[in-house]
Design an enzyme around this catalytic site. Structure first.
Site, PDB file in Angstrom:
ATOM      1  N   THR A 183      67.064  88.504 -39.203  1.00 19.21           N
ATOM      2  CA  THR A 183      67.195  88.352 -37.792  1.00 19.21           C
ATOM      3  C   THR A 183      68.240  86.958 -37.767  1.00 19.21           C
ATOM      4  OG1 THR A 183      65.160  88.651 -37.939  1.00 19.21           O
ATOM      5  CG2 THR A 183      65.660  87.365 -36.190  1.00 19.21           C
ATOM      6  N   THR A 234      62.178  82.754 -37.075  1.00 21.16           N
ATOM      7  CA  THR A 234      62.809  83.892 -38.478  1.00 21.16           C
ATOM      8  C   THR A 234      61.489  83.887 -38.966  1.00 21.16           C
ATOM      9  OG1 THR A 234      63.950  84.892 -40.331  1.00 21.16           O
ATOM     10  CG2 THR A 234      64.651  82.695 -39.509  1.00 21.16           C
TER      11      THR A 234
END
Lengths: 322, 322
Positions: A183, A234
């Site tokens: 991410t 993340t």
């Protein structure tokens, strides 16, 4: 306008990043991408760009980099296609935009910003998000654009094993360490002291179609509010949603009087209590920067008050004069 | 097990409920529905049912009632079809499940619970949510089941005017006051002191396909955590997302030491600052109950520590012995 207020931090994901699996060439490519994107973002801030513009642009560049799990190079779902999640939030007004499970936007973060600025909504999901991208003539790409050979191989392996995995699952740390990760996200404070945050991801490999993690959930993966902080997270998204991670950082500062570092540590500990791993990047209203993670590493780069660009994957930090 | 711990509160939406538009017969139907659903939930709690089971069941009944904006009788989007959002959260473990823009589940809240209990995910959106319902053989219904004549007329009117409206928009308070209303939700505390919350809605009339409000956003429309509170919100969802309303109630209690009533008032004031209206129902870990709203009214019913069932739409409260 006060250029000493400028701060930038970006990430390319956190997780069980097995050092042995990351060869020198690949590690250098990651580091170069982080360094280039962060230094361009810093330059833009120093030229007076808004925090909102800078986080969008940084995330667009992270989406374009095929080794990160966002935009091109995103992981594939159980149908073998990408479904993209993204969000953005403006600390000035708490305006926010997000998309979940979109299949066509070349830059999901820009579609999220369009939801924020060009509709009266905050969150659009599925085909409806793609339809907005089409109606607004935002850049879209065919399925093949997003899919890399590594991601296709990962999804096939996960499907064969009947697993849904994080993008950095040790499963993919085989002898051939072609394991794209992460991410992506960015947080910034501009010369006017405004904060902004943005996050983008392909989610989990072999995920159920329609699965959304914390990235499109304002308050979980992304938060920005000038009075306290900007946060981009993340990690294992389900645990971040169940902890309202990004808003929890804000709340610990606002109601509990915590420092940014204390607030980030406390919020991440709540994720850890549930069994989740990951990390976050955050900038506080006084220019503090925090980048904690409870996994083995987190791809990250930032520029603090001293104007030095720092790039790191594990604990060691490389410094670059700007 | 301590039956004195039991508490229940349900809502059928908040908004600009024009008294003049609500005729006696219709108002009686709303009150009877709220009274019946709350009293059955109370009975279940007194028989030892878990808070989680009770909020799911109460929301299922609210979804079945065609005058509320959830399940059957939900508002229609710009394509003239329903897209259903729901969420549920268990205060024991902060386990959570949610769906956004699902088109087929007869009981969206039950699909949200299936996401929580039968997948490793928290949030499924769009067609992927419908596919899970199909795979798990949950009850599904054809489009016609969900659509009432009133909702179809509302969407046509909104589309003609090019508007996206709240379900209770004054637009629909015409001379023929057939104006179904309201997102639905429930919060409960069971005999073991556990908390749970659930929320379900069709969202906004004539909304962009794929638009999701606060209902499927854990931390915005729904939160439950045994240490603090269970919350279900209703109102203009975009503002609730941008305020992380439900988690904000938790955070004000946890970090700021606020009482439940103070926390609810403070969190709702944040929504109001942005220009949003609506309300919420909440039960605290010590059995406190709060049901504030900043709109003209909120359909609601609850049983407090005294065991009296209270039903209200506006400020006046009707009491019923149980």
């Amino acid at each position: 306008m006060d250029l000493s207020r400028c701060r930038i931090a970006i990430h390319g994901g956190a997780g069980v990043i097995d050092r042995a699996s990351l060869d020198g060439e690949r590690e250098a490519a990651f580091r170069a991408a982080l360094e280039g994107i962060a230094s361009r973002a810093w330059l833009a801030l120093k030229q007076g760009a808004s925090a909102l513009d800078v986080v969008e642009q940084a995330v667009r560049e992270l989406e374009d980099f095929p080794l990160f799990n966002a935009g091109r190079g995103a992981v594939l779902n159980a149908d073998g296609v990408v479904e993209l999640d993204a969000s953005i939030m403006d600390g000035r007004s708490r305006a926010a935009g997000a998309v979940a499970a979109a299949r066509t936007p070349t830059h999901p973060v820009t579609l999220a910003r369009a939801v924020m600025e060009r509709t009266e909504h905050v969150l659009l999901v599925g085909e409806g998000a793609d339809r907005l991208a089409e109606a607004l003539k935002l850049e879209r790409s065919p399925p093949d654009y997003f899919v890399t050979a590594e991601r296709a191989a990962q999804q096939k392996l996960a499907a064969r094993l009947g697993k849904v995995t994080l993008d950095h699952d040790p499963l993919y740390n085989g002898p051939d360490p072609k394991d794209p990760r992460g991410t992506v996200g960015a947080v910034a404070r501009d010369a006017w002291g405004h904060l902004a945050a943005a996050t983008s991801t392909g989610g989990m490999t072999n995920k159920h179609p329609g699965r959304a993690g914390d990235t499109p959930v304002i308050g979980a993966g992304t938060w920005a509010e000038d009075a306290t902080c900007a946060v981009s997270a993340t990690g294992h998204g389900e645990f971040f949603i169940r902890s309202a991670l990004a808003h929890d950082v804000h709340a610990r500062m606002r109601y509990g009087g915590a420092s940014l570092a204390q607030a980030c540590a406390g919020a991440l500990a709540r994720v850890g209590e549930l069994g989740g791993d990951g990390g976050l990047i955050a900038i506080g209203h006084e220019g503090e920067v925090a980048l904690p993670y409870n996994s083995e590493g987190m791809y990250r780069a930032w520029v603090d008050g001293d104007g030095v660009l720092r790039v790191a994957i594990y604990a060691e930090v490389a410094e670059h004069a700007l």
